[in-house]
Design an enzyme around this catalytic site. Structure first.
Site, PDB file in Angstrom:
ATOM      1  N   ALA A   1       0.871  -1.164   0.000  1.00 47.91           N
ATOM      2  CA  ALA A   1       0.000   0.000   0.000  1.00 47.91           C
ATOM      3  C   ALA A   1       0.914   1.222   0.000  1.00 47.91           C
ATOM      4  O   ALA A   1       2.058   1.157   0.467  1.00 47.91           O
ATOM      5  CB  ALA A   1      -0.887  -0.022   1.236  1.00 47.91           C
TER       6      ALA A   1
ATOM      7  N   GLY B   1       0.798  -4.826   1.074  1.00 49.17           N
ATOM      8  CA  GLY B   1      -0.420  -4.950   0.280  1.00 49.17           C
ATOM      9  C   GLY B   1      -0.198  -5.711  -1.028  1.00 49.17           C
ATOM     10  O   GLY B   1      -1.139  -6.271  -1.588  1.00 49.17           O
TER      11      GLY B   1
ATOM     12  N   GLU C   1      -0.407  -9.249  -0.077  1.00 44.60           N
ATOM     13  CA  GLU C   1      -1.834  -9.492   0.199  1.00 44.60           C
ATOM     14  C   GLU C   1      -2.640  -9.610  -1.100  1.00 44.60           C
ATOM     15  O   GLU C   1      -3.554 -10.429  -1.209  1.00 44.60           O
ATOM     16  CB  GLU C   1      -2.392  -8.359   1.072  1.00 44.60           C
ATOM     17  CG  GLU C   1      -1.791  -8.365   2.474  1.00 44.60           C
ATOM     18  CD  GLU C   1      -2.177  -7.134   3.269  1.00 44.60           C
ATOM     19  OE1 GLU C   1      -1.732  -6.017   2.903  1.00 44.60           O
ATOM     20  OE2 GLU C   1      -2.929  -7.258   4.245  1.00 44.60           O
TER      21      GLU C   1
ATOM     22  N   GLU D   1       4.894  -4.713   7.462  1.00 40.51           N
ATOM     23  CA  GLU D   1       4.125  -3.680   8.160  1.00 40.51           C
ATOM     24  C   GLU D   1       4.568  -3.449   9.599  1.00 40.51           C
ATOM     25  O   GLU D   1       4.489  -2.332  10.099  1.00 40.51           O
ATOM     26  CB  GLU D   1       2.628  -4.015   8.141  1.00 40.51           C
ATOM     27  CG  GLU D   1       1.959  -3.818   6.794  1.00 40.51           C
ATOM     28  CD  GLU D   1       2.026  -5.048   5.898  1.00 40.51           C
ATOM     29  OE1 GLU D   1       2.833  -5.962   6.180  1.00 40.51           O
ATOM     30  OE2 GLU D   1       1.270  -5.101   4.922  1.00 40.51           O
TER      31      GLU D   1
END
Ligand code: DAK
Length: 261
Positions: free
Chosen positions: A67, A112, A115, A135
């Protein structure tokens, strides 16, 4: 399909190729990119001309490096929760697309990005790809389903190790722990993903769709409920032309001609 700024889409003979396209930011997912992915997934779910989907990243360095940290850094708690819920909803759409979805992981798949790859049904990686959930080094957990999908894919202990240490692992290690299905040379990645997609498309589309739904539904419940779901969809398939054709073709020693009906 509409024009996108942060991704490209191409229907190559029934295989939809989605390329996350922000190579200068290593294809990091900002709000605009997530919005475009969201719109595209809604469109693909209704598009019968797309039989399988491949998701990859633009450039030779990254699949998706996470992200977008610059986008997230100033968020409030309320905005953070909304962002996580939105990302989760988009990735759930990918996971639940009727078509099979293959991640062609061409480089960094971090945060992300890992993910996103895990929301796909199957992951094929270039041998230079790197995976991780870094993260915890940013003061957050994964927010797009990573804690849940990683543990389901590689088990609780290995998932916790990756989450706690924020370590990056190479493609060989990702393969060893079951995070990726297959490793190929970078120049062979898209051909390998296409070959896998074509093989799946040679099977009964309905059969594949039902397998996907049964695995997805079943893993989110207990075994008894999962096998009960399997029995229901197994029975339903006997009302389809694909089941009649598939079994007739076997008995007549010929190749099946599936219609997806
Ligand atoms: N976000 C924004 N920009 C990024 C980025 C990212 N995730 N990753 C790379 N970039 C940008 C860099 O800032 C740099 O931009 P410029 O300086 O050129 O403007 C450009 O991409 C090239 O990156 P580098 O110069 O760093 O390239 P290197 O080859 O040196 O290093 C790297 C590559 C992948 C090792 C490095 O870029 C890196 O460590 N990137 C960050 C990886 C990372 O930490 N990813 C996880 C992101 S966090 C949640 C919602 C979502 C999430 C969590 C919670 N909630 C709301 C609760 C998800 C979080 C994440 O995904």
């Amino acid at each position: 399909m509409s024009d996108y700024q942060n991704l490209t889409f191409e229907n190559q003979d029934g295989i939809g190729i989605v390329t996350i396209n922000r190579p200068k930011a290593l294809n990091a997912l900002n709000a605009d990119t997530m919005g475009e992915l969201d719109t595209l997934m809604d469109a693909l779910a209704k598009d019968a001309s797309v039989k399988a989907v491949i998701i990859t990243g633009a450039g030779d360095k990254a699949f998706v490096a996470g992200a977008d940290i610059a986008y997230m850094q100033p968020m409030t708690a309320v905005e953070g929760r909304a962002w996580a819920k939105y990302g989760q909803a988009v990735f759930n759409k990918i996971e639940n697309l009727p078509q099979p979805v293959i991640a062609a992981v061409n480089g960094f798949a971090l945060g992300g990005g890992c993910e996103l790859a895990m929301a796909c049904d199957i992951r094929i990686a270039a041998d230079k790809a790197k995976f991780g959930q870094p993260e915890s080094s940013l003061g957050i957990p994964p927010g797009f389903g990573g804690t849940q999908r990683l543990a389901r894919l590689v088990g609780k202990g290995r998932a916790k190790e990756l989450l706690f240490t924020a370590d990056m692992i190479d493609a060989a290690e990702a393969y060893r722990i079951g995070l990726v299905n297959k490793i190929v040379a970078p120049e062979e990645l898209m051909d390998a993903a296409q070959a896998m997609a074509r093989k799946i498309l040679s099977r009964s589309p309905l059969g594949v769709q039902v397998c996907k739904a049964a695995v997805n539904e079943g893993l989110d419940t207990d075994l008894e409920t999962g096998v009960a779901y399997e029995a229901e969809v197994f029975g339903l398939c006997f009302a389809t032309a694909d089941q009649k054709e598939g079994m007739a073709a076997f008995l007549e020693k010929r190749k099946a001609n599936f219609t997806g009906k």
